[in-house]
Structures are given as C-alpha cells and as structure tokens.
Write a protein that holds these residues in place. Structure first.
Motif, PDB file in Angstrom:
ATOM      1  N   UNK A  46      42.856 -45.298 119.740  1.00 18.67           N
ATOM      2  CA  UNK A  46      44.090 -45.838 120.318  1.00 18.67           C
ATOM      3  C   UNK A  46      44.131 -47.349 120.146  1.00 18.67           C
ATOM      4  N   UNK A  47      42.973 -48.000 120.278  1.00 18.44           N
ATOM      5  CA  UNK A  47      42.906 -49.452 120.094  1.00 18.44           C
ATOM      6  C   UNK A  47      43.262 -49.841 118.660  1.00 18.44           C
ATOM      7  N   UNK A  48      42.717 -49.108 117.683  1.00 22.75           N
ATOM      8  CA  UNK A  48      43.030 -49.392 116.274  1.00 22.75           C
ATOM      9  C   UNK A  48      44.529 -49.224 116.025  1.00 22.75           C
ATOM     10  N   UNK A  49      45.113 -48.114 116.514  1.00 21.64           N
ATOM     11  CA  UNK A  49      46.539 -47.866 116.309  1.00 21.64           C
ATOM     12  C   UNK A  49      47.381 -48.952 116.973  1.00 21.64           C
ATOM     13  N   UNK A  50      46.982 -49.375 118.180  1.00 23.34           N
ATOM     14  CA  UNK A  50      47.727 -50.413 118.894  1.00 23.34           C
ATOM     15  C   UNK A  50      47.654 -51.749 118.162  1.00 23.34           C
ATOM     16  N   UNK A  51      46.477 -52.087 117.624  1.00 23.29           N
ATOM     17  CA  UNK A  51      46.325 -53.335 116.879  1.00 23.29           C
ATOM     18  C   UNK A  51      47.200 -53.346 115.627  1.00 23.29           C
ATOM     19  N   UNK A  67      46.229 -46.795 110.783  1.00 28.46           N
ATOM     20  CA  UNK A  67      46.844 -46.466 112.066  1.00 28.46           C
ATOM     21  C   UNK A  67      47.196 -44.993 112.160  1.00 28.46           C
ATOM     22  N   UNK A  68      47.731 -44.426 111.071  1.00 29.82           N
ATOM     23  CA  UNK A  68      48.042 -42.984 111.039  1.00 29.82           C
ATOM     24  C   UNK A  68      46.762 -42.164 111.197  1.00 29.82           C
ATOM     25  N   UNK A  69      45.697 -42.589 110.502  1.00 27.70           N
ATOM     26  CA  UNK A  69      44.406 -41.899 110.605  1.00 27.70           C
ATOM     27  C   UNK A  69      43.904 -41.905 112.040  1.00 27.70           C
ATOM     28  N   UNK A  70      44.037 -43.028 112.731  1.00 24.31           N
ATOM     29  CA  UNK A  70      43.595 -43.122 114.122  1.00 24.31           C
ATOM     30  C   UNK A  70      44.401 -42.188 115.021  1.00 24.31           C
ATOM     31  N   UNK A  71      45.701 -42.093 114.774  1.00 26.45           N
ATOM     32  CA  UNK A  71      46.541 -41.166 115.549  1.00 26.45           C
ATOM     33  C   UNK A  71      46.127 -39.718 115.296  1.00 26.45           C
ATOM     34  N   UNK A  72      45.880 -39.383 114.020  1.00 25.64           N
ATOM     35  CA  UNK A  72      45.437 -38.031 113.682  1.00 25.64           C
ATOM     36  C   UNK A  72      44.134 -37.682 114.388  1.00 25.64           C
ATOM     37  N   UNK A  73      43.196 -38.629 114.388  1.00 28.65           N
ATOM     38  CA  UNK A  73      41.883 -38.337 114.968  1.00 28.65           C
ATOM     39  C   UNK A  73      41.928 -38.292 116.492  1.00 28.65           C
ATOM     40  N   UNK A 116      44.193 -34.997 103.184  1.00 33.46           N
ATOM     41  CA  UNK A 116      45.199 -35.586 102.296  1.00 33.46           C
ATOM     42  C   UNK A 116      45.348 -37.080 102.549  1.00 33.46           C
ATOM     43  N   UNK A 117      45.311 -37.475 103.819  1.00 29.31           N
ATOM     44  CA  UNK A 117      45.501 -38.891 104.138  1.00 29.31           C
ATOM     45  C   UNK A 117      44.355 -39.744 103.600  1.00 29.31           C
ATOM     46  N   UNK A 140      55.497 -49.558  98.590  1.00 28.91           N
ATOM     47  CA  UNK A 140      56.492 -50.112  99.517  1.00 28.91           C
ATOM     48  C   UNK A 140      56.550 -49.260 100.774  1.00 28.91           C
ATOM     49  N   UNK A 141      57.306 -49.733 101.768  1.00 29.32           N
ATOM     50  CA  UNK A 141      57.351 -49.047 103.051  1.00 29.32           C
ATOM     51  C   UNK A 141      57.820 -47.611 102.958  1.00 29.32           C
ATOM     52  N   UNK A 142      58.850 -47.365 102.142  1.00 32.69           N
ATOM     53  CA  UNK A 142      59.386 -46.006 102.002  1.00 32.69           C
ATOM     54  C   UNK A 142      58.358 -45.062 101.408  1.00 32.69           C
ATOM     55  N   UNK A 143      57.648 -45.518 100.362  1.00 32.92           N
ATOM     56  CA  UNK A 143      56.660 -44.666  99.705  1.00 32.92           C
ATOM     57  C   UNK A 143      55.483 -44.377 100.641  1.00 32.92           C
ATOM     58  N   UNK A 144      55.081 -45.361 101.422  1.00 34.79           N
ATOM     59  CA  UNK A 144      53.992 -45.158 102.394  1.00 34.79           C
ATOM     60  C   UNK A 144      54.374 -44.086 103.416  1.00 34.79           C
ATOM     61  N   UNK A 145      55.609 -44.161 103.916  1.00 38.04           N
ATOM     62  CA  UNK A 145      56.083 -43.145 104.867  1.00 38.04           C
ATOM     63  C   UNK A 145      56.107 -41.764 104.226  1.00 38.04           C
ATOM     64  N   UNK A 146      56.545 -41.686 102.990  1.00 32.28           N
ATOM     65  CA  UNK A 146      56.591 -40.402 102.292  1.00 32.28           C
ATOM     66  C   UNK A 146      55.198 -39.814 102.100  1.00 32.28           C
ATOM     67  N   UNK A 147      54.237 -40.658 101.757  1.00 31.07           N
ATOM     68  CA  UNK A 147      52.864 -40.181 101.579  1.00 31.07           C
ATOM     69  C   UNK A 147      52.274 -39.676 102.890  1.00 31.07           C
ATOM     70  N   UNK A 148      52.487 -40.425 103.971  1.00 24.67           N
ATOM     71  CA  UNK A 148      51.955 -40.021 105.278  1.00 24.67           C
ATOM     72  C   UNK A 148      52.621 -38.733 105.760  1.00 24.67           C
TER      73      UNK A 148
END
Length: 318
Positions: A46-51, A67-73, A116-117, A140-148
């Motif tokens: 949670x600390x990593x995601x918040x940072x 941050x996505x990885x931290x949320x998943x875990x 996958x992540x 770019x931001x859009x591609x990152x969102x699509x990958x996640x």
C-alpha cells in the motif's frame, strides 16, 4: 457438513483445509508469523502504491506498473492469508465448495495477471535500456493502461473458463484438502468423476499463463544484458543494471516457484515440497517485493524520505 445424495454417493458441500494442522504445537507461532507477514505485506504494498500516486517524479511507466503490481499483490495475499489466519486462530478449517471456488478464482486470476504484468515490466525495461529514443513514444499513458488492463482481462478470462469446468465436477469424498488454500490440483483430486479433460485444459492454460510471459521476460533480459555489456564505463553499467536488477530478482523467484508447482511433472519429492513452494509465491513474494523495490531503488527511497518528512512536519504543526 451438509450433504446431498447422488445415487449411492454423497456430494460433499464442504472441504477441510488441512493447512498446517499436522503441526498442532506450532499453531500459535504460525498464527503470529503469518499475521506479521500479512501486516508487512499490506503496509509495504500500500505504501508503494501510495508513493507512486502521490509523488510526481514517480509518474513514469516503470513506476505505474510497479504501483499496479503492488495493488495486485495486496489483493493476491488477501485472498489467502485472512482465511489461513482465521483457521489457525479458531481451529475451524472448513470451507464451502462455492467458497473454495471463489478463493481459487481470485487467487488464480490475480496470480496469472501478475505473470503477464511482470513480462510487461520486463518489456518496459527493454525499451528504456535498448530503445531509449523510442521509449517515450511507445510507452505513452494510453499504451501503459492498455497493457495493464490487458494483463488482468486475459488472466481472468482464462480463469473463468477453468472455474466453469470445475463447477461441473462432483465431489463425493474424501473432503480433506492437504493444502492451506484452495489450489487447483488438491481440489480436483477430490472429484469422484473423470478429471482428465479439466486437468489437460488446466495444464494448457498454466503453460499459456506462465511460459509466454516467462519467455518474453527472458528475451527482454537477454537483450538488456547484451546492451549493458556494450556500455564502456563501469559506472554506466552499474547504473543501468540497477534500474532492472530488482525486477530480475522478483521475476526469478516468482516464475521459478510457479513452474515448479504447476508445470514440472510431479515426483514424490516435489509433491511433498508443493506446500513449501506455494508459501514462497503466495506469502513470501508479496511481502519481499516492496522491500526489494524500495531498498534497491533511489527514486522510491527519496520519495519515501520526503513523504516521511512531510508527515513529521504535519504532526509538529498539530
């Protein structure tokens, strides 16, 4: 235990997760140990995601995926550890069949999404190190969102198909699962019907979820290492490798234990060690990942230091 008659057989409505019940003298110690691990896991992730959200300097593709990885875990460990802690505290190891399927659905979906992540994160490091001029354009931001999003969608589609097949199974005893959570193989082994098809489908899905991401990760790091070797200065090599060494440690641990549990053919020795390997990727990996990324990453440490300073200053004002 509520049962329903099926001809001469009795349909099981509840399973018993044996967990670590063979070690009755260690139940209190195991409860405190897993409680500490869970607290550290939640706090770190949670600390990593918040940072990542709060610090402007961490608004880059690499830290977005972290941050996505931290949320998943955080979610990943929460599908297993609370139930394990409750059984260690109360001694009640029963879980309904539907509850078992729900636990496996979220556990398997989140684990596959992490596979996958992690490969996406490897690809991100490959672009940053090997194709730096293309990095800003591609990631770019859009591609990152699509990958996640794609990582999560593909993972849960695969697991949904598997759960639909598992729901067709009939369980007529025994009802004891020699594991600390509802994993595929220990559950399917309790079925009194033919499980060849579902085991074949599960093996194919496990191979799809593990090997393509693993091979993409391996390929990315082969190119990364080749690029680092060509850097003339020792300082440059160290600086470049430090940006991906943390991820390499995490990937090796996670994929290694997954392959041992789900892909390698089961010998008697590996079957006995299955619970130990499972502890590694379900309990220990989510706990140590924030420590690995924070202790080996200057940007995260600096963001944490500044956040702590702001908190201390805020407390002094009040």
């Amino acid at each position: 235990m509520a049962d329903t008659e099926l001809g001469n057989e009795t349909a099981v409505k509840e399973f018993i997760l044996l967990g670590f019940g063979k070690l009755p003298e260690l139940q209190s110690f195991l409860f405190l140990l897993f409680l500490l691990i869970y607290i550290v896991t939640l706090t770190g992730n949670i600390l990593i995601a918040a940072l990542v959200v709060a610090d402007q300097r961490l608004h880059t593709p690499m830290y977005f995926f972290l941050g996505i990885l931290s949320c998943l875990e955080t979610c990943y460990s929460s599908t297993i550890l609370p139930r394990l802690l409750a059984s260690l505290l109360t001694g009640d190891r029963t879980i309904s069949v539907s509850g078992c399927f729900v636990q496996y659905y979220f556990f398997a979906g989140l684990a596959a999404a992490e596979c996958y992540l992690l490969s996406v994160m490897s690809y991100d490091r490959y672009l940053a190190i090997c194709k730096p001029l293309h990095y800003g354009i591609v990631m770019n931001g859009k591609f990152c969102l699509q990958l996640a999003a794609g990582s999560c969608i593909i993972a849960f589609v695969v697991v949904t198909i598997l759960i639909c097949l598992m729901s067709q199974l009939t369980f007529c005893g025994p009802s004891q699962i020699d594991h600390f959570f509802c994993d595929f193989t220990p559950v399917v082994q309790l079925s009194c019907g033919d499980t060849y098809l579902i085991e074949l489908v599960a093996f194919c899905f496990a191979s799809i979820d593990i090997f393509p991401p693993f091979l993409l990760t391996l390929t990315s790091y082969i190119y990364i290492i080749a690029t680092i070797i060509r850097i003339p200065s020792t300082t440059g090599k160290q600086r470049t490798f430090s940006t991906c060494s943390s991820h390499l440690i995490v990937v090796t641990t996670f994929y290694g234990t997954l392959i041992m549990v789900y892909v390698v053919p089961k010998t008697h020795t590996l079957r006995n060690l299955n619970k130990v390997f499972s502890v590694f990727y379900t309990v220990l990996t989510p706990m140590v990942n924030p420590l690995i990324y924070s202790l080996r990453n200057k940007e995260v440490k600096e963001a944490l230091r500044k956040s702590l300073n702001r908190c201390v200053a805020y407390v002094r004002i009040w």
